[in-house]
Structure formats: C-alpha cells, structure tokens
Design a protein around this motif. Sequence first.
Motif, PDB file in Angstrom:
ATOM      1  N   GLN A  69       1.054  -1.573  -0.075  1.00  0.00           N
ATOM      2  CA  GLN A  69      -0.093  -0.142   0.199  1.00  0.00           C
ATOM      3  C   GLN A  69       1.444   1.261  -0.187  1.00  0.00           C
ATOM      4  O   GLN A  69       1.982   1.295   0.767  1.00  0.00           O
ATOM      5  CB  GLN A  69      -0.831   0.399   1.129  1.00  0.00           C
ATOM      6  CG  GLN A  69      -1.878   1.570   1.324  1.00  0.00           C
ATOM      7  CD  GLN A  69      -2.706   1.496   2.243  1.00  0.00           C
ATOM      8  OE1 GLN A  69      -2.094   0.315   3.394  1.00  0.00           O
ATOM      9  NE2 GLN A  69      -3.598   1.699   2.855  1.00  0.00           N
ATOM     10  N   LEU A  70       0.567   2.169  -0.902  1.00  0.00           N
ATOM     11  CA  LEU A  70       1.232   3.393  -0.792  1.00  0.00           C
ATOM     12  C   LEU A  70       0.630   4.039   0.020  1.00  0.00           C
ATOM     13  O   LEU A  70      -0.217   4.920  -0.294  1.00  0.00           O
ATOM     14  CB  LEU A  70       0.905   3.818  -2.068  1.00  0.00           C
ATOM     15  CG  LEU A  70       2.649   5.008  -2.853  1.00  0.00           C
ATOM     16  CD1 LEU A  70       2.534   5.388  -3.940  1.00  0.00           C
ATOM     17  CD2 LEU A  70       3.021   6.305  -1.856  1.00  0.00           C
ATOM     18  N   CYS A  71       1.919   4.571   1.280  1.00  0.00           N
ATOM     19  CA  CYS A  71       1.701   5.422   2.409  1.00  0.00           C
ATOM     20  C   CYS A  71       3.181   5.704   2.396  1.00  0.00           C
ATOM     21  O   CYS A  71       2.878   7.355   2.928  1.00  0.00           O
ATOM     22  CB  CYS A  71       2.052   4.102   3.852  1.00  0.00           C
ATOM     23  SG  CYS A  71      -0.012   3.621   3.777  1.00  0.00           S
ATOM     24  N   ASN A  72       3.988   6.247   1.910  1.00  0.00           N
ATOM     25  CA  ASN A  72       5.495   6.572   2.008  1.00  0.00           C
ATOM     26  C   ASN A  72       6.000   6.865   1.350  1.00  0.00           C
ATOM     27  O   ASN A  72       5.585   5.567   0.176  1.00  0.00           O
ATOM     28  CB  ASN A  72       5.805   5.702   3.797  1.00  0.00           C
ATOM     29  CG  ASN A  72       5.456   6.161   5.093  1.00  0.00           C
ATOM     30  OD1 ASN A  72       5.146   7.027   5.278  1.00  0.00           O
ATOM     31  ND2 ASN A  72       4.503   5.106   5.545  1.00  0.00           N
ATOM     32  N   SER A  73       7.231   7.303   0.899  1.00  0.00           N
ATOM     33  CA  SER A  73       8.405   7.164   0.133  1.00  0.00           C
ATOM     34  C   SER A  73       8.688   5.944  -0.625  1.00  0.00           C
ATOM     35  O   SER A  73       9.105   5.388  -1.354  1.00  0.00           O
ATOM     36  CB  SER A  73       9.120   7.828   0.354  1.00  0.00           C
ATOM     37  OG  SER A  73      10.281   7.085   1.530  1.00  0.00           O
ATOM     38  N   CYS A  74       9.077   5.287   0.748  1.00  0.00           N
ATOM     39  CA  CYS A  74       9.485   3.613  -0.183  1.00  0.00           C
ATOM     40  C   CYS A  74       8.269   2.513  -0.329  1.00  0.00           C
ATOM     41  O   CYS A  74       8.469   2.087  -1.753  1.00  0.00           O
ATOM     42  CB  CYS A  74       9.305   2.995   1.518  1.00  0.00           C
ATOM     43  SG  CYS A  74       8.199   2.377   2.883  1.00  0.00           S
ATOM     44  N   GLY A 122       3.746  14.727  -1.751  1.00  0.00           N
ATOM     45  CA  GLY A 122       4.235  14.609  -3.040  1.00  0.00           C
ATOM     46  C   GLY A 122       4.119  12.668  -3.485  1.00  0.00           C
ATOM     47  O   GLY A 122       4.263  12.642  -4.476  1.00  0.00           O
ATOM     48  N   ILE A 123       3.793  12.019  -2.671  1.00  0.00           N
ATOM     49  CA  ILE A 123       3.462  11.339  -2.612  1.00  0.00           C
ATOM     50  C   ILE A 123       1.655  10.633  -2.813  1.00  0.00           C
ATOM     51  O   ILE A 123       0.582  10.489  -1.913  1.00  0.00           O
ATOM     52  CB  ILE A 123       3.982  10.660  -1.425  1.00  0.00           C
ATOM     53  CG1 ILE A 123       5.398  10.418  -1.554  1.00  0.00           C
ATOM     54  CG2 ILE A 123       3.873   8.586  -1.272  1.00  0.00           C
ATOM     55  CD1 ILE A 123       5.850  10.154   0.283  1.00  0.00           C
TER      56      ILE A 123
END
Length: 181
Positions: free
Chosen positions: A85-90, A125-126
């Motif tokens: 799940q896209l939550c952070n830069s990683c 920007g995420i």
Amino acid sequence: MAIYLIRHAQSAFNAVYDPDAPDPMIFDAPITSLGEEQALQARNEIEQLELANVIVSPFTRTLQTASLIFGSRLPFQINAMVREQLCNSCDVGSPPHELARDYPHLDFDHLDDCWWHNGEKDHRGIPVEPHEVLQDRADNFAEFLKRERVHSTAIVTHGNFIRALTGIQPQNCEVIKFDPR
C-alpha cells in the motif's frame, strides 16, 4: 493448496522510520544487512516446504528478499498486485527498465511504467493509496489464487498487503501459511 506469504526483510526505510518524524524519503528502499540476515534465516524455514514457484512484488526490497531466500532454484513471477500500500516514500517503486537493469534474469515487460498506486499527491508529493483500494486489490488477488488454483507457491510481499489478506501484521521475513478459501 499450500500458499505461503512472506513479508520482505528489513528495508533501509524500516530501519529509520519513526511515525512521529518526517518521512525519510527513501524511495523503493533496498534491504539492510540485518535484512540480509533475516532473509537467510527464512531460507532455512522455506527449504522444508514443497514449493513450485514464487510470486514477487516488484519492489527492490521484495526482489532482494526473494533472491536471497530462493536464489535461482524456483521461477519468479513478478506481480504488482502484491505490492505494498502506498503510504510513504519507500512505497514508490522503480520503473520496469530500471528493475530489468538490476535483475536482467527476471521479466518486467508486463509492468506499466508506474505500476504502484498513482493518485492525488499529498504534501510530500506522494500519492497515498486509500485503505479501500488496498483491500479491493487484496480481495481480487485472493480471488485470482482461488480461480487459478494456485498452490505450492510462496508470495514475497509486504506487511500491509498481508494484513489486508489475513488480518495479521507480520514481522520482517515472517512466513505465514495462507488459504484463500
């Protein structure tokens, strides 16, 4: 229907992440030396299982983990459905041409240039992926496993994805037996 979910080894992001501090902005984080040790320990656990193939998320940390655990003894299927799940830069991935450069023995041709979640961007920007989108993706993947009668397979994936499938929040390199029925 023997399916095993494996969370990736410790990443550089995991090693420094503090929920009360700003995002360290480590995109597509690789694993750490502790992560390498975790993956090698998981290899011992996996050797006892009867597996025929491996499904791997296209993130660097999952590719590195799968490579350390399985080497070249089983075929890898790269599948963006099992991404984090896209939550952070990683959780912002690398484009397929970069992955193909780093892993020339694997096929990334079926991936879109932006195979991770792409939506409205936050102050960093995420494009944070809503939980409902993650849950739908996990449910669709479970249906895929049932429909295709997938068995004897390890799936090297991520904590939030495993939690969406099972309700379990795994540790790094934890192996969880999964029955999609």
